[in-house]
Design a protein around this motif. Structure first.
Motif, PDB file in Angstrom:
ATOM      1  N   ARG A 180      -3.554 -18.693  -2.758  1.00  0.00           N
ATOM      2  CA  ARG A 180      -2.624 -19.834  -2.726  1.00  0.00           C
ATOM      3  C   ARG A 180      -3.440 -21.115  -2.639  1.00  0.00           C
ATOM      4  O   ARG A 180      -4.511 -21.144  -2.037  1.00  0.00           O
ATOM      5  N   THR A 181      -2.890 -22.163  -3.214  1.00  0.00           N
ATOM      6  CA  THR A 181      -3.657 -23.414  -3.318  1.00  0.00           C
ATOM      7  C   THR A 181      -3.704 -24.148  -1.985  1.00  0.00           C
ATOM      8  O   THR A 181      -4.763 -24.528  -1.509  1.00  0.00           O
ATOM      9  N   PHE A 182      -2.552 -24.369  -1.386  1.00  0.00           N
ATOM     10  CA  PHE A 182      -2.527 -25.208  -0.187  1.00  0.00           C
ATOM     11  C   PHE A 182      -2.223 -24.435   1.085  1.00  0.00           C
ATOM     12  O   PHE A 182      -2.115 -25.009   2.155  1.00  0.00           O
ATOM     13  N   GLN A 183      -2.049 -23.137   0.953  1.00  0.00           N
ATOM     14  CA  GLN A 183      -1.754 -22.326   2.147  1.00  0.00           C
ATOM     15  C   GLN A 183      -2.787 -21.225   2.273  1.00  0.00           C
ATOM     16  O   GLN A 183      -3.611 -21.018   1.386  1.00  0.00           O
ATOM     17  N   ARG A 184      -2.677 -20.478   3.390  1.00  0.00           N
ATOM     18  CA  ARG A 184      -3.554 -19.321   3.581  1.00  0.00           C
ATOM     19  C   ARG A 184      -3.196 -18.251   2.554  1.00  0.00           C
ATOM     20  O   ARG A 184      -2.015 -18.047   2.228  1.00  0.00           O
ATOM     21  N   ASP A 185      -4.224 -17.557   2.041  1.00  0.00           N
ATOM     22  CA  ASP A 185      -3.981 -16.516   1.031  1.00  0.00           C
ATOM     23  C   ASP A 185      -3.108 -15.403   1.601  1.00  0.00           C
ATOM     24  O   ASP A 185      -3.228 -15.035   2.762  1.00  0.00           O
ATOM     25  N   ASP A 186      -2.234 -14.870   0.732  1.00  0.00           N
ATOM     26  CA  ASP A 186      -1.447 -13.693   1.123  1.00  0.00           C
ATOM     27  C   ASP A 186      -2.310 -12.459   0.939  1.00  0.00           C
ATOM     28  O   ASP A 186      -3.061 -12.346  -0.035  1.00  0.00           O
ATOM     29  N   ARG A 187      -2.174 -11.524   1.862  1.00  0.00           N
ATOM     30  CA  ARG A 187      -3.010 -10.329   1.787  1.00  0.00           C
ATOM     31  C   ARG A 187      -2.257  -9.130   2.345  1.00  0.00           C
ATOM     32  O   ARG A 187      -1.535  -9.230   3.333  1.00  0.00           O
ATOM     33  N   LEU A 188      -2.434  -8.003   1.690  1.00  0.00           N
ATOM     34  CA  LEU A 188      -1.864  -6.749   2.192  1.00  0.00           C
ATOM     35  C   LEU A 188      -2.955  -5.687   2.160  1.00  0.00           C
ATOM     36  O   LEU A 188      -3.576  -5.471   1.122  1.00  0.00           O
ATOM     37  N   VAL A 189      -3.180  -5.058   3.309  1.00  0.00           N
ATOM     38  CA  VAL A 189      -4.197  -4.005   3.409  1.00  0.00           C
ATOM     39  C   VAL A 189      -3.524  -2.741   3.916  1.00  0.00           C
ATOM     40  O   VAL A 189      -2.858  -2.765   4.953  1.00  0.00           O
ATOM     41  N   ARG A 190      -3.700  -1.667   3.173  1.00  0.00           N
ATOM     42  CA  ARG A 190      -3.089  -0.382   3.557  1.00  0.00           C
ATOM     43  C   ARG A 190      -4.138   0.713   3.536  1.00  0.00           C
ATOM     44  O   ARG A 190      -5.095   0.653   2.745  1.00  0.00           O
ATOM     45  N   ILE A 191      -3.933   1.713   4.374  1.00  0.00           N
ATOM     46  CA  ILE A 191      -4.813   2.887   4.366  1.00  0.00           C
ATOM     47  C   ILE A 191      -3.988   4.059   3.852  1.00  0.00           C
ATOM     48  O   ILE A 191      -2.979   4.429   4.453  1.00  0.00           O
ATOM     49  N   TYR A 192      -4.408   4.615   2.720  1.00  0.00           N
ATOM     50  CA  TYR A 192      -3.705   5.745   2.100  1.00  0.00           C
ATOM     51  C   TYR A 192      -4.407   7.045   2.450  1.00  0.00           C
ATOM     52  O   TYR A 192      -5.629   7.098   2.569  1.00  0.00           O
ATOM     53  N   HIS A 193      -3.604   8.104   2.570  1.00  0.00           N
ATOM     54  CA  HIS A 193      -4.147   9.419   2.870  1.00  0.00           C
ATOM     55  C   HIS A 193      -3.709  10.406   1.801  1.00  0.00           C
ATOM     56  O   HIS A 193      -2.544  10.406   1.391  1.00  0.00           O
ATOM     57  N   GLY A 194      -4.656  11.215   1.347  1.00  0.00           N
ATOM     58  CA  GLY A 194      -4.309  12.223   0.341  1.00  0.00           C
ATOM     59  C   GLY A 194      -5.157  13.459   0.502  1.00  0.00           C
ATOM     60  O   GLY A 194      -6.235  13.425   1.107  1.00  0.00           O
ATOM     61  N   THR A 195      -4.670  14.575  -0.044  1.00  0.00           N
ATOM     62  CA  THR A 195      -5.440  15.823  -0.020  1.00  0.00           C
ATOM     63  C   THR A 195      -5.483  16.362  -1.438  1.00  0.00           C
ATOM     64  O   THR A 195      -4.442  16.705  -2.008  1.00  0.00           O
ATOM     65  N   LEU A 196      -6.684  16.424  -1.987  1.00  0.00           N
ATOM     66  CA  LEU A 196      -6.867  16.954  -3.342  1.00  0.00           C
ATOM     67  C   LEU A 196      -7.196  18.433  -3.241  1.00  0.00           C
ATOM     68  O   LEU A 196      -8.102  18.825  -2.493  1.00  0.00           O
ATOM     69  N   ARG A 197      -6.463  19.242  -3.970  1.00  0.00           N
ATOM     70  CA  ARG A 197      -6.616  20.700  -3.887  1.00  0.00           C
ATOM     71  C   ARG A 197      -7.186  21.241  -5.188  1.00  0.00           C
ATOM     72  O   ARG A 197      -6.620  20.993  -6.266  1.00  0.00           O
ATOM     73  N   LEU A 198      -8.284  21.954  -5.047  1.00  0.00           N
ATOM     74  CA  LEU A 198      -8.919  22.571  -6.215  1.00  0.00           C
ATOM     75  C   LEU A 198      -8.705  24.072  -6.160  1.00  0.00           C
ATOM     76  O   LEU A 198      -8.866  24.697  -5.105  1.00  0.00           O
ATOM     77  N   GLY A 199      -8.356  24.644  -7.289  1.00  0.00           N
ATOM     78  CA  GLY A 199      -8.142  26.092  -7.320  1.00  0.00           C
ATOM     79  C   GLY A 199      -7.762  26.530  -8.717  1.00  0.00           C
ATOM     80  O   GLY A 199      -8.028  25.834  -9.707  1.00  0.00           O
ATOM     81  N   ILE A 200      -7.114  27.692  -8.798  1.00  0.00           N
ATOM     82  CA  ILE A 200      -6.701  28.215 -10.102  1.00  0.00           C
ATOM     83  C   ILE A 200      -5.183  28.324 -10.177  1.00  0.00           C
ATOM     84  O   ILE A 200      -4.513  28.562  -9.169  1.00  0.00           O
ATOM     85  N   ASN A 201      -4.674  28.102 -11.361  1.00  0.00           N
ATOM     86  CA  ASN A 201      -3.253  28.230 -11.608  1.00  0.00           C
ATOM     87  C   ASN A 201      -3.031  29.591 -12.249  1.00  0.00           C
ATOM     88  O   ASN A 201      -3.451  29.840 -13.391  1.00  0.00           O
TER      89      ASN A 201
END
Lengths: 212, 236
Positions: free
Chosen positions: A84-105
């Motif tokens: 933003r020009t004349f104000q404080r910048d807007d900011r969003l910070v998030r922590i995402y969680h995921g589980t990647l599973r490797l195997g056979i179909n």
């Protein structure tokens, strides 16, 4: 003129005050002693953060045959900023969680993928792959910092960015190799428990999947 | 005249002192806190960012669940007077939110601790009885439909923060988990496991009609800690 009883009583102001005071103190002590567990006076401004009880809808039920050999749990810190020009910048910070599973179909197994010859069992397995493209658990997402208002598009972009980063971090050649080794170990143990002395296994190479 | 004034002042001071003593004898709490009922999501930022586990899990059933999480934020003034409680809704303005989420529940049979003692063969070697580990349920993915999420806030109230919205999402998934026995996913997982494994065991030389697959336990909602794998999803 003789004063009556009431006039005489009222003329003793100090005595009245003392009697009333003693009655107040005794009354308060009595209330406290007998209603100790009871909250005598309290005022609270409350609001509940509990969600409403709503129906749960089953959209689909699937029979699947996914054999997982490696699970990689990952957290990614994703942030987005709006200058933003004349104000404080807007900011969003998030922590995402995921589980990647490797195997056979197992649905990718060819006809006759299990064959036996005496005390030997032979397995022809499909390649080790990522079992599902949807691996982020958004219910475990934590909002770390928020400044400004953020719309659905921004949050969706953050979600996609988290997915890309998780894939980049987790889908490595090393992890695929580890999954394959574990598949050999686990299936060998399983089929040996059925009485087979030798377990021969071939796992197709994953040529379609890009690793990092 | 002066003596009367002095007496009146002393009298007033004495009354104030007695009143103060009486008040201190009563337990009086006046608070203006905002009570929260939600469970806070555990802060596990100290855990490893990347955790790799070798597993042997056969996923046999997948349920796609859809739910609309709603929350109405209404302020209440709760007063307690001599053991009687009074609840008054304040007209400070409402705010409401509706969050659609899609959750994937998958049930699996864990073969990592499978042992040959769970395999029983008849004397003639024709019949096979396999006792499988109890199936477990895990949330493999959950996704908020941000596009369809709707917020309604009055002028006097502020919008819901991102932290509040993520907390509601976690609560919504917990609600789904408590309904798992009613969804029937565990029965489906058992049936599907049998449908997948019987042909596999038949390929080892057994007739399908001679293969029996059994599980150890019938679960109810009270057994949630036994069949829900909370290591990989929201805590109960």
């Amino acid at each position: 003129m003789k004063k009556n009883f009431l006039e005489r009583l009222l003329s003793h102001q100090v005595l009245i005050v003392v009697l009333v005071s003693v009655a107040l103190v005794l009354g308060a002590s009595y209330l406290r002693k007998h209603f100790e567990d009871m909250e005598l006076v309290s005022v609270q401004l409350v609001s509940s953060n509990a969600i409403d009880l709503t129906p749960t809808q089953i959209r689909s039920i699937e029979r699947i045959g996914l054999w997982e050999f490696l699970a990689i749990s990952d957290e990614e810190l994703i942030d987005t900023i709006r200058h933003r020009t004349f104000q404080r910048d807007d900011r969003l910070v998030r922590i995402y969680h995921g589980t990647l599973r490797l195997g056979i179909n197992l649905s990718q197994c060819k006809e006759g993928w299990v064959t036996t010859h005496g005390d030997t069992v032979s397995l022809q397995l499909p390649p080790i792959s990522l079992l599902s493209e949807r691996f982020i658990d958004e219910a475990r997402t934590r909002s770390f910092y928020e400044q400004g208002t953020w719309d659905a598009r921004a949050k969706e972009q953050m979600y996609q960015k988290a997915a890309r980063q998780m894939k980049r971090r987790c889908l490595t050649t090393s992890n695929f190799r580890q999954a394959e080794d574990n598949a050999r170990t686990q299936l060998t143990t399983l089929f040996r428990s059925f009485g087979f002395k030798h377990v021969e296994m071939s796992i197709e190479e994953n040529t379609s999947f890009r690793t990092f | 005249m002066q003596r009367i004034m002095i007496r009146k002042v002393l009298f007033a001071l004495f009354c104030c002192l007695i009143l103060a003593l009486s008040v201190s004898c009563l337990r009086q709490t006046t608070t203006s806190e905002t009570a929260t009922d939600s469970l806070s999501v555990a802060d596990d930022s100290a855990n490893l960012v990347l955790r790799v586990r070798q597993t042997s899990r056969l996923y046999t059933a997948a349920y796609q669940i859809h739910k609309i999480i709603t929350h109405a934020d209404v302020k209440h003034l709760k007063t307690t007077l001599l053991g009687h409680e009074y609840d008054t809704q304040l007209s400070l303005g409402d705010r409401k939110v509706a969050i659609p989420i899609d959750v994937t529940l998958q049930a699996y049979v864990d073969f990592s601790s499978f042992h040959e003692s769970q395999i029983q063969r008849s004397a003639d070697g024709r019949h096979l009885h396999v006792i499988l580990p109890d199936p477990k349920v895990v949330v493999t993915s959950s996704k908020v439909d941000h596009e369809s999420t709707k917020q309604f806030t009055d002028l006097l109230r502020s919008d819901y923060s991102d932290e509040e919205l993520t907390d509601f999402t976690a609560q919504g998934v917990r609600q789904i988990l408590h309904q798992v026995p009613e969804l029937g996913i565990l029965n489906t997982a058992r049936d599907n496991a049998a449908a997948i494994l019987i042909p596999l065991f038949a390929a080892l030389g057994y007739e399908e009609e001679n293969i029996v697959i059994s599980f150890r336990k019938e679960f109810t909602s009270k057994d949630l800690p036994f069949y829900y794998d909370e290591k990989e999803s929201v805590k109960l």
